[in-house]
Design a protein around this motif. Structure first.
Motif, PDB file in Angstrom:
ATOM      1  N   LEU A  98      -4.162 -24.377 -22.484  1.00 44.74           N
ATOM      2  CA  LEU A  98      -4.491 -25.539 -21.807  1.00 44.74           C
ATOM      3  C   LEU A  98      -5.716 -25.202 -21.037  1.00 44.74           C
ATOM      4  O   LEU A  98      -6.019 -24.150 -20.449  1.00 44.74           O
ATOM      5  CB  LEU A  98      -3.264 -25.834 -20.520  1.00 44.74           C
ATOM      6  CG  LEU A  98      -3.741 -27.056 -19.716  1.00 44.74           C
ATOM      7  CD1 LEU A  98      -3.476 -28.254 -20.318  1.00 44.74           C
ATOM      8  CD2 LEU A  98      -2.364 -27.191 -18.447  1.00 44.74           C
ATOM      9  N   GLU A  99      -6.821 -26.024 -21.157  1.00 40.84           N
ATOM     10  CA  GLU A  99      -7.993 -26.208 -20.772  1.00 40.84           C
ATOM     11  C   GLU A  99      -7.925 -25.849 -19.193  1.00 40.84           C
ATOM     12  O   GLU A  99      -7.372 -26.591 -18.494  1.00 40.84           O
ATOM     13  CB  GLU A  99      -8.959 -27.279 -20.860  1.00 40.84           C
ATOM     14  CG  GLU A  99      -9.575 -27.040 -22.235  1.00 40.84           C
ATOM     15  CD  GLU A  99     -10.533 -28.221 -22.467  1.00 40.84           C
ATOM     16  OE1 GLU A  99     -11.720 -28.298 -21.889  1.00 40.84           O
ATOM     17  OE2 GLU A  99     -10.091 -29.460 -23.038  1.00 40.84           O
ATOM     18  N   GLY A 100      -8.692 -24.854 -18.631  1.00 38.66           N
ATOM     19  CA  GLY A 100      -8.545 -24.431 -17.280  1.00 38.66           C
ATOM     20  C   GLY A 100      -7.727 -23.139 -16.852  1.00 38.66           C
ATOM     21  O   GLY A 100      -7.963 -22.807 -15.748  1.00 38.66           O
ATOM     22  N   ASP A 128      -0.352 -19.017 -10.703  1.00 35.32           N
ATOM     23  CA  ASP A 128      -0.896 -17.784 -10.434  1.00 35.32           C
ATOM     24  C   ASP A 128      -2.513 -18.026 -10.305  1.00 35.32           C
ATOM     25  O   ASP A 128      -3.262 -17.557  -9.374  1.00 35.32           O
ATOM     26  CB  ASP A 128      -0.726 -16.736 -11.492  1.00 35.32           C
ATOM     27  CG  ASP A 128      -1.163 -15.424 -11.169  1.00 35.32           C
ATOM     28  OD1 ASP A 128      -1.026 -14.940 -10.007  1.00 35.32           O
ATOM     29  OD2 ASP A 128      -1.878 -14.825 -12.100  1.00 35.32           O
ATOM     30  N   GLU A 129      -3.126 -18.576 -11.285  1.00 30.23           N
ATOM     31  CA  GLU A 129      -4.423 -18.619 -11.556  1.00 30.23           C
ATOM     32  C   GLU A 129      -5.234 -19.702 -10.543  1.00 30.23           C
ATOM     33  O   GLU A 129      -6.269 -19.046 -10.104  1.00 30.23           O
ATOM     34  CB  GLU A 129      -4.759 -18.750 -13.022  1.00 30.23           C
ATOM     35  CG  GLU A 129      -4.503 -17.511 -14.009  1.00 30.23           C
ATOM     36  CD  GLU A 129      -4.587 -17.747 -15.480  1.00 30.23           C
ATOM     37  OE1 GLU A 129      -4.982 -18.612 -15.628  1.00 30.23           O
ATOM     38  OE2 GLU A 129      -3.858 -17.202 -16.120  1.00 30.23           O
ATOM     39  N   GLU A 171     -18.429 -28.795 -10.767  1.00 30.73           N
ATOM     40  CA  GLU A 171     -18.323 -29.868 -11.538  1.00 30.73           C
ATOM     41  C   GLU A 171     -17.443 -30.834 -10.750  1.00 30.73           C
ATOM     42  O   GLU A 171     -16.276 -30.523 -10.938  1.00 30.73           O
ATOM     43  CB  GLU A 171     -18.341 -29.789 -13.004  1.00 30.73           C
ATOM     44  CG  GLU A 171     -19.244 -29.224 -13.572  1.00 30.73           C
ATOM     45  CD  GLU A 171     -18.995 -29.226 -15.188  1.00 30.73           C
ATOM     46  OE1 GLU A 171     -19.837 -28.278 -15.833  1.00 30.73           O
ATOM     47  OE2 GLU A 171     -18.047 -29.508 -15.361  1.00 30.73           O
ATOM     48  N   TRP A 172     -17.757 -31.786 -10.143  1.00 33.62           N
ATOM     49  CA  TRP A 172     -16.776 -32.697  -9.368  1.00 33.62           C
ATOM     50  C   TRP A 172     -16.485 -34.038 -10.067  1.00 33.62           C
ATOM     51  O   TRP A 172     -15.546 -34.577  -9.474  1.00 33.62           O
ATOM     52  CB  TRP A 172     -17.253 -32.941  -7.935  1.00 33.62           C
ATOM     53  CG  TRP A 172     -17.750 -31.888  -7.283  1.00 33.62           C
ATOM     54  CD1 TRP A 172     -18.935 -31.199  -7.231  1.00 33.62           C
ATOM     55  CD2 TRP A 172     -16.966 -30.441  -6.706  1.00 33.62           C
ATOM     56  NE1 TRP A 172     -19.082 -29.987  -6.453  1.00 33.62           N
ATOM     57  CE2 TRP A 172     -17.583 -29.417  -6.432  1.00 33.62           C
ATOM     58  CE3 TRP A 172     -15.285 -30.447  -6.833  1.00 33.62           C
ATOM     59  CZ2 TRP A 172     -17.016 -28.303  -5.817  1.00 33.62           C
ATOM     60  CZ3 TRP A 172     -14.914 -29.256  -6.134  1.00 33.62           C
ATOM     61  CH2 TRP A 172     -15.905 -28.427  -5.850  1.00 33.62           C
ATOM     62  N   ARG A 182      -7.556 -28.857 -15.796  1.00 33.66           N
ATOM     63  CA  ARG A 182      -8.874 -28.781 -16.063  1.00 33.66           C
ATOM     64  C   ARG A 182      -9.952 -29.182 -15.108  1.00 33.66           C
ATOM     65  O   ARG A 182     -11.020 -28.506 -15.054  1.00 33.66           O
ATOM     66  CB  ARG A 182      -9.391 -29.385 -17.638  1.00 33.66           C
ATOM     67  CG  ARG A 182     -10.790 -29.246 -18.418  1.00 33.66           C
ATOM     68  CD  ARG A 182     -10.973 -30.102 -19.303  1.00 33.66           C
ATOM     69  NE  ARG A 182     -10.864 -31.420 -19.023  1.00 33.66           N
ATOM     70  CZ  ARG A 182     -10.624 -32.573 -19.766  1.00 33.66           C
ATOM     71  NH1 ARG A 182     -10.340 -32.275 -21.028  1.00 33.66           N
ATOM     72  NH2 ARG A 182     -10.561 -33.637 -19.311  1.00 33.66           N
ATOM     73  N   PHE A 183      -9.755 -30.227 -14.565  1.00 36.71           N
ATOM     74  CA  PHE A 183     -10.783 -30.700 -13.539  1.00 36.71           C
ATOM     75  C   PHE A 183     -10.963 -29.481 -12.168  1.00 36.71           C
ATOM     76  O   PHE A 183     -11.803 -29.496 -11.937  1.00 36.71           O
ATOM     77  CB  PHE A 183     -10.270 -31.970 -13.070  1.00 36.71           C
ATOM     78  CG  PHE A 183     -10.839 -32.399 -11.967  1.00 36.71           C
ATOM     79  CD1 PHE A 183     -12.212 -32.872 -11.651  1.00 36.71           C
ATOM     80  CD2 PHE A 183     -10.187 -32.469 -10.460  1.00 36.71           C
ATOM     81  CE1 PHE A 183     -12.964 -33.173 -10.644  1.00 36.71           C
ATOM     82  CE2 PHE A 183     -11.006 -33.004  -9.344  1.00 36.71           C
ATOM     83  CZ  PHE A 183     -12.414 -33.146  -9.490  1.00 36.71           C
ATOM     84  N   ILE A 184      -9.850 -29.210 -11.956  1.00 36.43           N
ATOM     85  CA  ILE A 184      -9.618 -28.448 -10.744  1.00 36.43           C
ATOM     86  C   ILE A 184     -10.536 -27.110 -11.157  1.00 36.43           C
ATOM     87  O   ILE A 184     -11.218 -26.480 -10.345  1.00 36.43           O
ATOM     88  CB  ILE A 184      -8.339 -28.105 -10.285  1.00 36.43           C
ATOM     89  CG1 ILE A 184      -7.727 -29.136  -9.752  1.00 36.43           C
ATOM     90  CG2 ILE A 184      -8.450 -26.935  -9.279  1.00 36.43           C
ATOM     91  CD1 ILE A 184      -6.099 -29.234  -9.706  1.00 36.43           C
TER      92      ILE A 184
END
Lengths: 238, 543
Positions: free
Chosen positions: A38-40, A159-160, A235-236, A225-227
């Protein structure tokens, strides 16, 4: 690190510095099926759906953790890989009770999507029908172990990104389960911040928001991914 | 500590020798047969008989013929070192027989007790290098190991050789990893030696877990200092100063003896800072496994040492570049480390003269199953399976040998018609098995091969960590199909499905456990396909 060029399915493509084969493929619009990636989040190479053939390597390589090296020749969609992916999906469907018509995530499920894309329309293996619990002790969320595919996205996101590490894994092999805190009911897990990131990250109907009925649980995994991008690269915009 | 002090310890040890030595096995095999009580009675009887000027009782390690334990060896050592020629090996000794034994030993005569024939091929065909001190030195006394030239190789390495020369010697010796895969040890050492890392670690993999295998346990229980010395030499060669021995919790005696060994070695300055006054520090710590077979896989083992869940991770990166806590790490098996000191003492050429062209040295096997002589053997590479089974093992007492299983759950069954195959990494791999860590199980007609495959599959299913899907769910499905075939409920379609699953699990699993889990099925299908087919239901033809 440098930009690299490699060949994917006979096509010459470029990859960003430090990109994996999976990222390089996505940058160039080539789809490789994934479930645990999963991206992020960090990568674990566990679901084995993204295995690709790399020329000169005797073993299949998981695209999500394999670096895109200069001059690499990758095949992502051979007959052999299609056969393996189909069997991996059959194994997943037979492992626990994935009954789509009564699942909160029906229609919004990555496992279902992968099966449809792979053309896997039936399971040749005997269903294991394990007797698994559903935990709805948390005020807002629930976890249904019958739908869990042990991708560990919930563990990693907690966790991350959230930093709570409420989720972890207990047991091994076919008895492995995701647990909250020290295998307490989720409602009693004091480390849980009720942020809901696990529910967004979950690819199936295993972690859901309470109150959702069949087909209503839509996961917004793009928020993860956004967070992650917001924090790492400032990048907001989603 | 310097060489003269080492020699002084050895000299004192030799001087304290009594003319007659009664050695009692105190490794786990004999202890489980009551060897501990035998040892106590021998000691009591010796002090009561007043023969202690002439006779001594020593607690030694494994004397190899485990099925006949407790074993007690009596030998005349009046001319210095123990000699096998004048030795008598008594089998299945009971504590009540201690007076007879001690009296006979004092008088220099044979006791009227059952004895093992030491001229049997079981003993004479062995070529001990790793086990040279097994059953000879006292594992709980460092002085005993020093007397047997212990720590001389470490002294030589630290005072007379550069790290590069050590790596070169190991490379030239042709030693390959004894954990199973057979990766050249010298190459592995050179990879870690060349790696740029702020810190480096040495790890000894003592998580021996194959069913029926007890080679590493025997070495650790019988001669623990040999492994410590091998690790210290490796540390010097690659530039490490810290080491871990990852040992399974099921081996309490080996853990205990290792702790004693580490403590006494530290006390004598053979571990710790400035060993032999050289600018070299090395410390060893134990990490105890908690019962997971998969922790023998190197990435899972490292995760466990770091305190994380023992799950494997994809390789690359290999431990040589990214190991414990991200530092370059050398991981070798117990038996590999046990080979190091003799190679440095006697030279690479000596070692390379034993074995075959591509597989040098010896291999220790734990011989078990349908065979007359069960126990620990060390044989030169290249010996045939037939020599091991029929000569050393004494053949099958009740029937005909049908197959030999090597490599545990990652290996395969070699049928009797291939018994003339030489034991080396390549020949065994050609037959669909592997050298493995050294389990060797002999089977006869009473063993159904489908059930053998099912047993190993159940083992893999129970031991799968559950991280990657093919291994976690694939072993369950394969086990189910094997049960179905065994119970005569399966059809030809089920067998085809089983073969497809074998292919998928073998090529898509993350770590060695899953990748090799289908091997017992694949090898029995290759050589004993008829046993599967005989159990299938006949297809019903519609009229």
């Amino acid at each position: 690190m440098k930009v690299t060029t490699l060949t994917i399915n006979g096509e010459l493509v470029s990859a960003s510095p430090g990109a994996t084969v999976l990222e390089a493929a996505r940058e160039n619009g080539i789809r490789i099926p994934t479930l645990c990636a999963l991206e992020g989040l960090s990568t674990v190479g566990a679901c084995r759906l993204c295995l690709v053939e790399v020329k000169g390597s005797p073993r299949l390589q998981p695209a999500c953790v394999t670096a895109a090296d200069e001059g690499m020749e990758v095949s992502t969609d051979t007959d052999r890989l299609r056969r393996y992916r189909s069997m991996i999906l059959e194994l997943l469907f037979a492992e626990r009770n994935h009954v789509c018509p009564v699942c909160v995530a029906n229609g919004h499920c990555e496992l279902q999507d992968r099966a449809r894309q792979a053309g896997m329309d039936h399971v040749r293996l005997p269903y294991q029908h394990p007797d698994l619990p559903v935990d709805i002790t948390h005020a807002r969320f629930g976890v249904d172990h019958n739908r869990c595919i042990l991708c560990t996205r919930c563990i990693r996101v907690c966790d991350e990104l959230e930093g709570a590490h409420t989720w972890d894994l207990a047991g091994r092999g076919t008895n492995a389960r995701v647990i909250t805190d020290l295998n307490q009911p989720w409602g009693d897990a004091v480390s849980c911040t009720s942020c809901g990131k696990c529910a967004e990250a979950c690819p199936t109907g295993a972690i859901f928001k309470q109150g959702s009925t069949v087909g209503e649980m839509e996961h917004r995994s793009d928020r993860i991914r956004f967070i992650s991008a917001a924090r790492a690269r400032k990048e907001w915009s989603p | 500590m310097d060489k003269s002090e080492l020699q002084a310890i050895a000299g004192k040890e030799r001087g304290a020798r009594k003319p007659v030595c009664v050695s009692c096995c105190t490794a786990a095999g004999c202890l489980s047969a009551g060897g501990g009580d035998v040892m106590d009675s021998l000691r009591e009887e010796l002090s009561a008989s007043g023969a202690s000027q002439k006779v001594e009782v020593r607690a030694v390690g494994c004397m190899k013929l485990c099925s006949r334990g407790p074993l007690v060896r009596v030998e005349d050592t009046s001319d210095g070192r123990p000699v096998a020629d004048g030795a008598r090996l008594y089998e299945k000794i009971k504590p009540s027989q201690a007076p007879v034994l001690i009296r006979a030993a004092g008088e220099g005569e044979a006791a009227e007790l059952p004895m093992v024939d030491l001229s049997h091929p079981f003993f004479t065909r062995q070529r001990p290098i790793v086990l040279e001190n097994c059953g000879v030195v006292e594992p709980e006394r460092i002085e005993s190991y020093i007397e047997a030239d212990g720590y001389l190789a470490l002294h030589k390495v630290l005072r007379d050789m550069t790290p590069e020369e050590v790596v070169k010697t190991i490379t030239q010796s042709g030693l390959r990893g004894r954990g199973g895969a057979g990766f050249p040890t010298g190459i592995k050492w050179s990879l870690v030696a060349k790696a740029i890392s702020e810190k480096k670690y040495i790890v000894c993999n003592a998580d021996e877990g194959d069913p029926g295998a007890f080679m590493d346990r025997s070495v650790l229980e019988s001669d623990p200092h040999r492994v410590l010395e091998g690790m210290a030499i490796a540390a010097y060669a690659v530039g490490a100063s810290e080491g871990y021995i990852y040992i399974r919790g099921e081996y309490p005696l080996a853990i205990n003896r290792l702790q004693t060994a580490i403590r006494t070695a530290r006390r004598l300055g053979l571990l710790g800072s400035r060993i032999f006054e050289a600018p070299f520090d090395f410390n060893v710590d134990l990490r105890i496994g908690a019962g997971a077979f998969v922790c023998g896989e190197e990435t899972a083992l490292m995760a466990s040492i770091e305190g994380r869940r023992g799950n494997p991770s994809p390789r690359p990166p290999y431990p040589a570049e990214h190991g414990l806590w991200g530092h370059s790490t050398l991981i070798n098996n117990v038996e590999t480390f046990a080979n190091i000191a003799p190679i440095l003492r006697r030279g690479a050429e000596w070692f390379a003269s034993v074995g075959t062209e591509k597989s040098k040295g010896t291999k220790v096997f734990a011989l078990a199953g349908k065979i007359a002589n069960t126990g620990l053997i060390e044989v030169p590479m290249g010996i045939t399976l037939r020599e091991i089974v029929e000569e050393i093992g004494g053949g099958d007492p009740d029937g005909q040998v049908k197959a030999v299983q090597t490599g545990g759950p990652s290996g395969g069954c070699i049928p009797a018609r291939h018994l003339d195959t030489p034991v080396d990494y390549e020949s065994l791999a050609e037959l669909g098995s592997i050298m493995g860590s050294g389990g060797m199980i002999v089977m006869d007609d009473s063993n159904n091969m489908v059930d053998v495959a099912r047993f190993f599959m159940q083992f893999c299913m129970d031991e799968s960590c559950g991280k990657c899907l093919p291994c976690r769910a694939g072993t369950v499905q394969m086990h189910g199909l094997l049960e179905k075939i065994r119970d005569r409920r399966a059809t030809a379609d089920d067998l085809a499905l089983l073969e497809e699953l074998c292919d998928v699990v073998k090529y898509t699993s993350l770590c060695g456990l899953g990748q090799t889990a289908p091997n017992p099925v694949l090898s029995t299908l290759r050589f004993f396909r008829h046993e599967y087919e005989e159990l299938l239901q006949k297809e019903v033809t519609l009229a």
